[in-house]
Design a protein around this motif. Structure first.
Motif, PDB file in Angstrom:
ATOM      1  N   GLU A 156      36.596  57.888  49.590  1.00  0.00           N
ATOM      2  CA  GLU A 156      35.308  56.885  49.385  1.00  0.00           C
ATOM      3  C   GLU A 156      34.486  57.273  48.273  1.00  0.00           C
ATOM      4  N   LYS A 157      34.421  58.772  47.786  1.00  0.00           N
ATOM      5  CA  LYS A 157      33.708  59.150  46.590  1.00  0.00           C
ATOM      6  C   LYS A 157      34.461  58.598  45.468  1.00  0.00           C
ATOM      7  N   GLY A 158      35.566  58.550  45.259  1.00  0.00           N
ATOM      8  CA  GLY A 158      36.408  58.187  44.237  1.00  0.00           C
ATOM      9  C   GLY A 158      36.472  56.674  44.150  1.00  0.00           C
ATOM     10  N   GLU A 159      36.436  55.779  45.185  1.00  0.00           N
ATOM     11  CA  GLU A 159      36.232  54.503  45.183  1.00  0.00           C
ATOM     12  C   GLU A 159      34.923  54.164  44.652  1.00  0.00           C
ATOM     13  N   ALA A 160      33.903  54.894  44.892  1.00  0.00           N
ATOM     14  CA  ALA A 160      32.725  54.543  44.538  1.00  0.00           C
ATOM     15  C   ALA A 160      32.412  54.690  43.038  1.00  0.00           C
ATOM     16  N   LEU A 161      33.165  55.312  42.462  1.00  0.00           N
ATOM     17  CA  LEU A 161      33.300  55.501  40.804  1.00  0.00           C
ATOM     18  C   LEU A 161      33.702  54.389  40.131  1.00  0.00           C
ATOM     19  N   LEU A 162      34.708  53.667  40.756  1.00  0.00           N
ATOM     20  CA  LEU A 162      35.293  52.472  40.332  1.00  0.00           C
ATOM     21  C   LEU A 162      34.320  51.588  39.519  1.00  0.00           C
ATOM     22  N   ALA A 177      43.103  44.536  28.535  1.00  0.00           N
ATOM     23  CA  ALA A 177      41.861  44.038  29.721  1.00  0.00           C
ATOM     24  C   ALA A 177      41.969  45.258  30.494  1.00  0.00           C
ATOM     25  N   CYS A 178      40.811  45.698  30.908  1.00  0.00           N
ATOM     26  CA  CYS A 178      40.561  46.566  32.046  1.00  0.00           C
ATOM     27  C   CYS A 178      41.238  46.106  33.277  1.00  0.00           C
ATOM     28  N   ARG A 179      41.814  47.068  34.063  1.00  0.00           N
ATOM     29  CA  ARG A 179      42.630  46.591  35.403  1.00  0.00           C
ATOM     30  C   ARG A 179      41.959  47.217  36.420  1.00  0.00           C
ATOM     31  N   ILE A 180      40.775  47.732  36.560  1.00  0.00           N
ATOM     32  CA  ILE A 180      39.975  48.307  37.604  1.00  0.00           C
ATOM     33  C   ILE A 180      39.702  47.092  38.567  1.00  0.00           C
ATOM     34  N   VAL A 181      40.249  47.353  39.708  1.00  0.00           N
ATOM     35  CA  VAL A 181      39.644  46.435  40.749  1.00  0.00           C
ATOM     36  C   VAL A 181      38.665  46.685  41.556  1.00  0.00           C
ATOM     37  N   THR A 182      37.697  46.159  41.670  1.00  0.00           N
ATOM     38  CA  THR A 182      36.348  46.466  42.620  1.00  0.00           C
ATOM     39  C   THR A 182      36.061  45.596  43.475  1.00  0.00           C
ATOM     40  N   LEU A 183      36.029  45.895  44.710  1.00  0.00           N
ATOM     41  CA  LEU A 183      35.712  45.031  45.850  1.00  0.00           C
ATOM     42  C   LEU A 183      34.094  44.561  46.144  1.00  0.00           C
ATOM     43  N   TYR A 203      41.212  55.905  37.311  1.00  0.00           N
ATOM     44  CA  TYR A 203      41.756  54.610  36.956  1.00  0.00           C
ATOM     45  C   TYR A 203      42.951  54.203  37.643  1.00  0.00           C
ATOM     46  N   LEU A 204      43.833  55.194  37.222  1.00  0.00           N
ATOM     47  CA  LEU A 204      45.339  55.017  37.769  1.00  0.00           C
ATOM     48  C   LEU A 204      45.364  54.843  39.313  1.00  0.00           C
ATOM     49  N   LEU A 205      44.560  55.215  39.883  1.00  0.00           N
ATOM     50  CA  LEU A 205      44.400  55.300  41.535  1.00  0.00           C
ATOM     51  C   LEU A 205      43.771  54.294  42.191  1.00  0.00           C
ATOM     52  N   ALA A 206      43.252  53.557  41.264  1.00  0.00           N
ATOM     53  CA  ALA A 206      42.326  52.412  41.437  1.00  0.00           C
ATOM     54  C   ALA A 206      43.074  51.416  42.481  1.00  0.00           C
ATOM     55  N   ASN A 207      44.209  51.267  42.165  1.00  0.00           N
ATOM     56  CA  ASN A 207      44.859  50.239  42.922  1.00  0.00           C
ATOM     57  C   ASN A 207      45.975  50.642  44.138  1.00  0.00           C
ATOM     58  N   TYR A 217      48.783  60.724  46.263  1.00  0.00           N
ATOM     59  CA  TYR A 217      47.250  60.878  45.774  1.00  0.00           C
ATOM     60  C   TYR A 217      46.904  59.437  46.122  1.00  0.00           C
ATOM     61  N   SER A 218      45.457  59.391  46.541  1.00  0.00           N
ATOM     62  CA  SER A 218      44.652  58.299  46.685  1.00  0.00           C
ATOM     63  C   SER A 218      43.312  58.701  46.349  1.00  0.00           C
ATOM     64  N   LEU A 219      42.368  57.426  46.265  1.00  0.00           N
ATOM     65  CA  LEU A 219      40.952  57.723  45.951  1.00  0.00           C
ATOM     66  C   LEU A 219      40.403  57.915  47.513  1.00  0.00           C
TER      67      LEU A 219
END
Length: 119
Positions: A86-92, A113-119, A31-35, A82-84
């Motif tokens: 593609e596998k990590g981004e797919a979890l968002l 509010a959940c601040r997970i940004v998904t494309l 979650y922290l690395l989502a942005n 550290y960054s996500l």
């Protein structure tokens, strides 16, 4: 201390997924690395109740499982980000859905509010 895993003799995909991300800290780190990418110190700052040892272990396991990418810069002093992956981004979207389920199922609790940004 080694990684704690649930025995998975039938190779169940859900059990495997929980072995990869199903502990106290890993979904929070994802979650922290989502942005965007973060350095170790920032991750530690955003999770003040985690020890440096446990944070290091969790990041290593996430890297081993291909969920995050560790980028080391050849600088003095050394810098690691550290960054996500593609596998990590797919979890968002999955984590965002889980967050929504929690809000819908436990509406007596006032969540931030959940601040997970998904494309």
């Amino acid at each position: 201390m080694g990684r704690k895993v649930i025995d998975n003799p039938n190779v169940c995909s859900l059990v495997h997924a929980m072995n990869v991300i199903g502990n106290k800290w890993k979904p929070i780190l994802i979650y922290l690395l989502a942005n965007g990418s973060l350095r170790f110190g920032k991750l530690l700052m955003f999770t003040p109740t985690i020890s440096k040892k446990v944070l290091t272990e969790q990041l290593r396991e996430l890297e081993e499982d291909g969920i995050i990418i560790r980028k080391k810069y050849a600088e003095i002093p050394p810098r690691v980000e550290y960054s996500l992956s593609e596998k990590g981004e797919a979890l968002l979207p999955i984590l965002k859905s889980l967050s929504q389920w929690t809000q819908d199922s436990y509406n007596e609790i006032e969540f931030e509010a959940c601040r997970i940004v998904t494309l």
